[in-house]
Design a protein around this motif. Structure first.
Motif, PDB file in Angstrom:
ATOM      1  N   GLU A  45      42.996  40.787  40.323  1.00 29.24           N
ATOM      2  CA  GLU A  45      42.459  40.029  40.918  1.00 29.24           C
ATOM      3  C   GLU A  45      41.048  40.644  41.102  1.00 29.24           C
ATOM      4  OE1 GLU A  45      45.271  39.350  43.980  1.00 29.24           O
ATOM      5  OE2 GLU A  45      46.747  39.341  43.144  1.00 29.24           O
ATOM      6  N   LYS A  81      35.951  25.599  32.137  1.00 28.94           N
ATOM      7  CA  LYS A  81      37.114  25.600  31.583  1.00 28.94           C
ATOM      8  C   LYS A  81      38.296  24.922  29.734  1.00 28.94           C
ATOM      9  CE  LYS A  81      39.204  25.209  36.545  1.00 28.94           C
ATOM     10  NZ  LYS A  81      40.504  24.532  37.342  1.00 28.94           N
ATOM     11  N   PHE A 105      44.212  33.608  32.446  1.00 28.98           N
ATOM     12  CA  PHE A 105      44.994  31.787  33.602  1.00 28.98           C
ATOM     13  C   PHE A 105      43.913  31.690  34.155  1.00 28.98           C
ATOM     14  CE2 PHE A 105      47.346  30.266  36.665  1.00 28.98           C
ATOM     15  CZ  PHE A 105      47.601  29.083  36.062  1.00 28.98           C
ATOM     16  N   PRO A 106      43.248  32.904  35.048  1.00 28.90           N
ATOM     17  CA  PRO A 106      42.771  31.997  36.183  1.00 28.90           C
ATOM     18  C   PRO A 106      41.468  30.732  36.739  1.00 28.90           C
ATOM     19  CG  PRO A 106      43.313  34.231  36.648  1.00 28.90           C
ATOM     20  CD  PRO A 106      43.808  34.414  35.101  1.00 28.90           C
ATOM     21  N   ASN A 136      47.133  35.211  29.783  1.00 30.40           N
ATOM     22  CA  ASN A 136      47.750  35.552  31.542  1.00 30.40           C
ATOM     23  C   ASN A 136      46.374  36.262  32.264  1.00 30.40           C
ATOM     24  OD1 ASN A 136      50.765  35.360  31.242  1.00 30.40           O
ATOM     25  ND2 ASN A 136      51.077  37.470  30.844  1.00 30.40           N
ATOM     26  N   GLU A 178      43.666  27.971  34.230  1.00 25.41           N
ATOM     27  CA  GLU A 178      44.377  26.896  35.168  1.00 25.41           C
ATOM     28  C   GLU A 178      45.267  26.255  34.285  1.00 25.41           C
ATOM     29  OE1 GLU A 178      41.809  26.475  38.147  1.00 25.41           O
ATOM     30  OE2 GLU A 178      42.761  28.090  39.251  1.00 25.41           O
ATOM     31  N   ASP A 179      45.806  27.043  33.520  1.00 23.42           N
ATOM     32  CA  ASP A 179      46.449  25.263  32.022  1.00 23.42           C
ATOM     33  C   ASP A 179      47.551  25.682  31.622  1.00 23.42           C
ATOM     34  OD1 ASP A 179      47.022  23.166  30.925  1.00 23.42           O
ATOM     35  OD2 ASP A 179      44.910  22.358  30.282  1.00 23.42           O
TER      36      ASP A 179
END
Length: 524
Positions: free
Chosen positions: A214, A239, A330-331, A327, A334-335
């Protein structure tokens, strides 16, 4: 010496990414850092075995410089170039489908990076000693695995398969203890070091480790660095850019695996820490080349039971690994829907690209709706008896569409056991060749033109495991002539090279179950 090389040093990785603040070389978990500084281990009596002339030229090193004492010391880890700070990279990974946590360069040390003739190169020694990521291992490599990596990485390049490269191969003069088959019988082997070269050695696991912890800050820094230097066409960070980055990695990964399938290469250990973020073949461990055409074959003894990394499953594992990379990213994106769309495209594009690849191997250059069935029936026939993949496709180029009855004769030498050609199997092949001849009538190329095109995608020579093992056996005795012979043979894998005709042959029977010639372990 190494004057031009030194003048082009450009260490972007260590200057732009966060470093491990601890400088002691002890095994540990490294947090919020992309690398750790570490010095290669001194060796007892280094000796160069082979140097790639092509890579010398790519790096701006003259032949005279390659014969210098400085070259020997630098590229065996016995001298650090002035103004450079070697380092080991931090990454994690999924191994055989399970998250393994921190892995990192446990057996590799990056020497430096250069910018030469508008190309960026990172240089890395494999087998140069322990790093903070070595866990319980010694960080060393043996001659056996080093010969295999050196020869195969250069062979793959000349096959047209995206790959890391190799500059040099050397023995260290040290003895290294290895249990080659993981059966409780370790023995001492000759130590060795390979200098491998690539624009970057970043892999999927480089991104996974920060997502797992994280640590979005470091994940973002690494992703933006990678895009800036290796995917600059995608534009400034956002993004949408991060999504485009994932799509580009997916496309490169698919292209890579299609090339593997085309030439019959099986990586053997497609863990996420062994997949390059640039779509290169990386980490040559228990790889192998198909001898008998077999979708279920794996060269890795560790994979013997479940065959996760078998030849026919490589495209699926590429997709599975991309799910793990999705995965990890993804942070930043976020889609879910957009990421899933990229993964769905991989599936669709694999079907179309795989079909196109097989068409090219068969000399079918004008698409026809019957092609898929023709290919599926061929694959069934190839599985019906042990038949050598390389010999089959290379000899198929000699097929004349007006003489379908000669087809079986053309491929006869590819069968490992001619007694296996029963009357039923002979009938299967005759029916297939008849349909193949009918299909070729729809092509505009002559037999000669088709043969030329087929021979540009179907290699005549590949680095079969038994060939590498013969070179290893000689090298263990201090004879490196066969290493050089195979190195030169594999520079022109699509050419006839009649002087090397002896290597256009099936795996000899003595090599069927011999260690190093059939299945291999990850031991290095």
């Amino acid at each position: 010496m190494l004057k031009t090389f030194k003048s082009h040093i450009n260490e972007i990785f260590t200057s732009e990414l966060p470093a491990d603040p601890i400088i002691e070389n002890n095994r540990r978990q490294v947090e919020e850092a992309c690398f750790s500084f570490v010095t290669p281990q001194q060796t007892k009596k280094p000796e160069l075995i082979h140097v790639s002339p092509e890579m010398l030229k790519q790096l701006g090193i003259t032949e005279a410089e390659s014969q210098s004492e400085e070259f020997l010391k630098v590229f065996t880890g016995n001298q650090v170039l002035q103004g450079t700070k070697p380092y080991a990279m931090c990454y994690g990974g999924h191994q055989f489908g399970n998250w393994a946590g921190q892995l990192g360069d446990g057996r590799a040390i990056n020497l430096t990076e250069i910018e030469y003739k508008k190309q960026h190169w990172a240089l890395q020694l494999k087998g140069a000693g322990p790093t903070p990521y070595s866990r319980t291992a010694d960080g060393l490599a043996v001659l056996r695995s080093s010969v295999r990596e050196y020869l195969c990485s250069e062979a793959m390049f000349h096959l047209g398969v995206p790959t890391t490269r190799a500059l040099s191969l050397a023995v260290t003069g040290d003895q290294v203890l290895r249990d080659v088959m993981y059966n409780g019988n370790p023995e001492y082997e000759k130590g060795a070091v390979v200098c491998r070269v690539a624009p970057s050695f970043l892999r999927f696991g480089s991104f996974e480790i920060f997502a797992a912890r994280e640590d979005v800050k470091t994940l973002r820094t690494l992703t933006d660095y990678t895009i800036k230097h290796f995917y600059p066409e995608l534009g400034p960070p956002s993004k949408n850019t991060h999504l485009a980055f994932f799509k580009a990695v997916s496309e490169r990964t698919l292209k890579l695996i299609i090339d593997w399938q085309r030439v019959g290469f099986v990586h053997g250990v497609m863990n996420t820490d062994n997949l390059s973020i640039l779509g290169l073949t990386i980490d040559y461990g228990p790889y192998g080349w198909l001898e008998g055409f077999d979708f279920g074959w794996t060269p890795n003894t560790t994979d013997r039971q479940h065959k996760r990394y078998r030849y026919g499953n490589q495209p699926n594992i590429g997709l599975w690994n991309l799910y793990q990379l999705a995965n990890a990213l993804f942070p930043l994106i976020e889609d879910v829907e957009s990421l899933q769309a990229v993964l769905d495209d991989y599936k669709t594009n694999f079907e179309s690209q795989s079909l196109q690849m097989m068409r090219s191997k068969l000399g079918l250059f004008e698409a026809d709706e019957s092609d898929l069935q023709l290919i599926q029936d061929l694959e069934d026939a190839l599985h019906s008896a042990e038949i050598d993949m390389t010999l089959f496709f290379r000899n198929l180029s000699k097929f004349e569409k007006g003489k379908p009855s000669n087809g079986l004769q053309l491929i006869n030498e590819a069968f490992y056991n001619s007694a296996a050609i029963t009357s039923e199997l002979e009938a299967v092949w005759k029916r297939w060749f008849k349909r193949y001849a009918e299909r070729l009538q729809k092509e505009s190329e002559s037999d000669v033109e088709r043969a030329l095109k087929m021979n540009r995608v179907n290699p005549k020579y590949v680095l079969r495991n038994y060939m590498a093992q013969l070179a290893i056996d000689d090298a263990e005795q201090g004879d490196y002539a066969l290493v050089d012979e195979l190195f030169n043979l594999l520079k022109n894998p699509y050419d006839e090279q009649p002087e090397y005709q002896k290597w256009f042959a099936k795996r000899p029977e003595w090599a069927r179950n011999k260690v190093g010639c059939s299945m291999l372990s990850c031991s290095s």
